[in-house]
Design a protein around this motif. Sequence first.
Motif, PDB file in Angstrom:
ATOM      1  N   HIS A  49       1.633  -4.835  -4.757  1.00 28.55           N
ATOM      2  CA  HIS A  49       1.937  -4.474  -6.132  1.00 28.55           C
ATOM      3  C   HIS A  49       2.138  -5.743  -6.940  1.00 28.55           C
ATOM      4  O   HIS A  49       3.055  -6.501  -6.715  1.00 28.55           O
ATOM      5  N   LYS A  50       1.224  -5.973  -7.840  1.00 27.84           N
ATOM      6  CA  LYS A  50       1.270  -7.194  -8.637  1.00 27.84           C
ATOM      7  C   LYS A  50       1.258  -8.419  -7.740  1.00 27.84           C
ATOM      8  O   LYS A  50       1.944  -9.385  -7.978  1.00 27.84           O
ATOM      9  N   GLY A  51       0.483  -8.339  -6.711  1.00 26.47           N
ATOM     10  CA  GLY A  51       0.366  -9.467  -5.810  1.00 26.47           C
ATOM     11  C   GLY A  51       1.476  -9.518  -4.795  1.00 26.47           C
ATOM     12  O   GLY A  51       1.392 -10.245  -3.819  1.00 26.47           O
ATOM     13  N   ARG A  52       2.476  -8.714  -4.987  1.00 27.14           N
ATOM     14  CA  ARG A  52       3.577  -8.711  -4.026  1.00 27.14           C
ATOM     15  C   ARG A  52       3.290  -7.728  -2.903  1.00 27.14           C
ATOM     16  O   ARG A  52       2.927  -6.577  -3.143  1.00 27.14           O
ATOM     17  N   ILE A  53       3.466  -8.198  -1.710  1.00 26.79           N
ATOM     18  CA  ILE A  53       3.134  -7.370  -0.565  1.00 26.79           C
ATOM     19  C   ILE A  53       4.156  -6.258  -0.385  1.00 26.79           C
ATOM     20  O   ILE A  53       5.350  -6.496  -0.325  1.00 26.79           O
ATOM     21  N   MET A  54       3.663  -5.067  -0.286  1.00 32.64           N
ATOM     22  CA  MET A  54       4.536  -3.925  -0.050  1.00 32.64           C
ATOM     23  C   MET A  54       4.913  -3.906   1.421  1.00 32.64           C
ATOM     24  O   MET A  54       4.109  -3.529   2.271  1.00 32.64           O
ATOM     25  N   GLU A  55       6.110  -4.327   1.713  1.00 34.98           N
ATOM     26  CA  GLU A  55       6.532  -4.419   3.118  1.00 34.98           C
ATOM     27  C   GLU A  55       6.435  -3.071   3.804  1.00 34.98           C
ATOM     28  O   GLU A  55       5.917  -2.949   4.893  1.00 34.98           O
ATOM     29  N   ALA A  56       6.936  -2.059   3.168  1.00 32.03           N
ATOM     30  CA  ALA A  56       6.900  -0.732   3.776  1.00 32.03           C
ATOM     31  C   ALA A  56       5.821   0.105   3.102  1.00 32.03           C
ATOM     32  O   ALA A  56       5.860   0.344   1.916  1.00 32.03           O
ATOM     33  N   VAL A  57       4.882   0.489   3.939  1.00 38.10           N
ATOM     34  CA  VAL A  57       3.824   1.334   3.398  1.00 38.10           C
ATOM     35  C   VAL A  57       4.383   2.726   3.116  1.00 38.10           C
ATOM     36  O   VAL A  57       5.166   3.246   3.892  1.00 38.10           O
ATOM     37  N   PRO A  58       3.969   3.302   2.009  1.00 34.94           N
ATOM     38  CA  PRO A  58       4.468   4.641   1.674  1.00 34.94           C
ATOM     39  C   PRO A  58       4.218   5.652   2.782  1.00 34.94           C
ATOM     40  O   PRO A  58       3.187   5.666   3.397  1.00 34.94           O
ATOM     41  N   ARG A  59       5.188   6.457   3.060  1.00 35.10           N
ATOM     42  CA  ARG A  59       5.071   7.405   4.151  1.00 35.10           C
ATOM     43  C   ARG A  59       3.917   8.348   3.924  1.00 35.10           C
ATOM     44  O   ARG A  59       4.113   9.408   3.381  1.00 35.10           O
ATOM     45  N   SER A  60       2.795   8.046   4.458  1.00 34.47           N
ATOM     46  CA  SER A  60       1.646   8.967   4.355  1.00 34.47           C
ATOM     47  C   SER A  60       1.832  10.110   5.339  1.00 34.47           C
ATOM     48  O   SER A  60       1.217  11.143   5.241  1.00 34.47           O
ATOM     49  N   ARG A  61       2.760   9.868   6.290  1.00 37.04           N
ATOM     50  CA  ARG A  61       2.954  10.889   7.331  1.00 37.04           C
ATOM     51  C   ARG A  61       3.478  12.172   6.708  1.00 37.04           C
ATOM     52  O   ARG A  61       3.070  13.259   7.037  1.00 37.04           O
ATOM     53  N   GLY A  62       4.467  11.993   5.825  1.00 35.80           N
ATOM     54  CA  GLY A  62       5.043  13.179   5.197  1.00 35.80           C
ATOM     55  C   GLY A  62       3.994  13.909   4.381  1.00 35.80           C
ATOM     56  O   GLY A  62       3.516  13.402   3.383  1.00 35.80           O
ATOM     57  N   ARG A  63       3.633  15.038   4.822  1.00 36.79           N
ATOM     58  CA  ARG A  63       2.544  15.749   4.141  1.00 36.79           C
ATOM     59  C   ARG A  63       3.076  16.528   2.969  1.00 36.79           C
ATOM     60  O   ARG A  63       2.528  16.540   1.899  1.00 36.79           O
ATOM     61  N   SER A  64       4.183  17.207   3.159  1.00 34.38           N
ATOM     62  CA  SER A  64       4.694  18.058   2.088  1.00 34.38           C
ATOM     63  C   SER A  64       5.780  17.343   1.299  1.00 34.38           C
ATOM     64  O   SER A  64       6.598  17.947   0.667  1.00 34.38           O
ATOM     65  N   ARG A  65       5.793  16.041   1.425  1.00 34.93           N
ATOM     66  CA  ARG A  65       6.799  15.280   0.703  1.00 34.93           C
ATOM     67  C   ARG A  65       6.422  15.189  -0.783  1.00 34.93           C
ATOM     68  O   ARG A  65       7.206  15.451  -1.663  1.00 34.93           O
ATOM     69  N   SER A  66       5.198  14.825  -0.992  1.00 37.62           N
ATOM     70  CA  SER A  66       4.757  14.703  -2.374  1.00 37.62           C
ATOM     71  C   SER A  66       4.105  15.996  -2.851  1.00 37.62           C
ATOM     72  O   SER A  66       3.482  16.704  -2.079  1.00 37.62           O
ATOM     73  N   ARG A  67       4.266  16.246  -4.082  1.00 40.17           N
ATOM     74  CA  ARG A  67       3.662  17.455  -4.613  1.00 40.17           C
ATOM     75  C   ARG A  67       2.151  17.306  -4.713  1.00 40.17           C
ATOM     76  O   ARG A  67       1.395  18.250  -4.591  1.00 40.17           O
ATOM     77  N   SER A  68       1.736  16.066  -4.928  1.00 41.38           N
ATOM     78  CA  SER A  68       0.293  15.839  -5.038  1.00 41.38           C
ATOM     79  C   SER A  68      -0.364  15.916  -3.664  1.00 41.38           C
ATOM     80  O   SER A  68       0.048  15.210  -2.758  1.00 41.38           O
ATOM     81  N   PRO A  69      -1.329  16.760  -3.518  1.00 41.96           N
ATOM     82  CA  PRO A  69      -2.018  16.920  -2.239  1.00 41.96           C
ATOM     83  C   PRO A  69      -2.791  15.665  -1.876  1.00 41.96           C
ATOM     84  O   PRO A  69      -2.918  15.315  -0.733  1.00 41.96           O
ATOM     85  N   ARG A  70      -3.319  14.991  -2.867  1.00 38.94           N
ATOM     86  CA  ARG A  70      -4.134  13.808  -2.606  1.00 38.94           C
ATOM     87  C   ARG A  70      -3.498  12.571  -3.212  1.00 38.94           C
ATOM     88  O   ARG A  70      -3.102  12.583  -4.370  1.00 38.94           O
TER      89      ARG A  70
END
Length: 252
Positions: A102-123
């Motif tokens: 993000h803005k050249g800064r490394i995101m140490e923790a990748v967003p939890r893609s594992r959680g499927r029903s965590r985000s409302r957005s399906p994609r």
Amino acid sequence: MSHFGRSGPPDIRDTYSLLVLNITFRTKADDLYPLFDRYGKVVDVFIPRDRRTGDSRGFAFVRYKYADEAQKAVDRLDGRNVDGRNIMVQFAKYGPNAERTHKGRIMEAVPRSRGRSRSRSPRPRYRDDYRDRNYRRHSRSRSRGRYERNRHYDRERYYHRSKSYSFSPDYDRDYGRSRLDDARRSRSRSFASASPARRSYSSRSSSPRRTPLSRDASLDEHGSRGKSSPSRSVSPEGRQDDSRSTSPCSSG
DNA sequence: GTTGAGCGTT
């Protein structure tokens, strides 16, 4: 390398990486350092080099200590003429570990893609990023082409060609030509004289590619059709193929 | 000795 004295990433925990494109192949990290250091605290300057030759790949990564300075450098150095070429400075989209930044800064923790029903957005909206990467891969230059070729070792081509009778691009041409020539010209026992010649060619390197040849040779011997009819490519008039074990016809 | 869109190292 290309570091000031340390190996590998110095401290990417709080640094912002800038991607510098369009730089000359002669441009070195030390040449970009003073240029970028003018607009902020440059922590590290890294220029990816080729594995084989070691030459610059034409782009560099400049790490700033603060995003503000990095952003300023982007605006100031973006489009700047360096060594006769206009460089393009922008925030690195992908981290060294292929992680998002993000803005050249490394995101140490990748967003939890594992959680499927965590985000409302399906994609995930990152889909655009992947699409962008794939899109760029389509229009690769030969410069990168050679680089990737070495990385993949033509494994794919070898695999496909392994299934075929061809073993090497150059060899393929010669082989196909010789095969037709021999088949049509002699279509007889002359094939035997050409056979050892070919094996000799690839016999230089003891590689598994001679396996199909051996298999082919044994197939001729084992296969009854290989004796009197050397050319496995059936000729329009080669109806004799129908009479398989006509006679051993041992040449010798 | 060349090349020219892109995303990274001991």
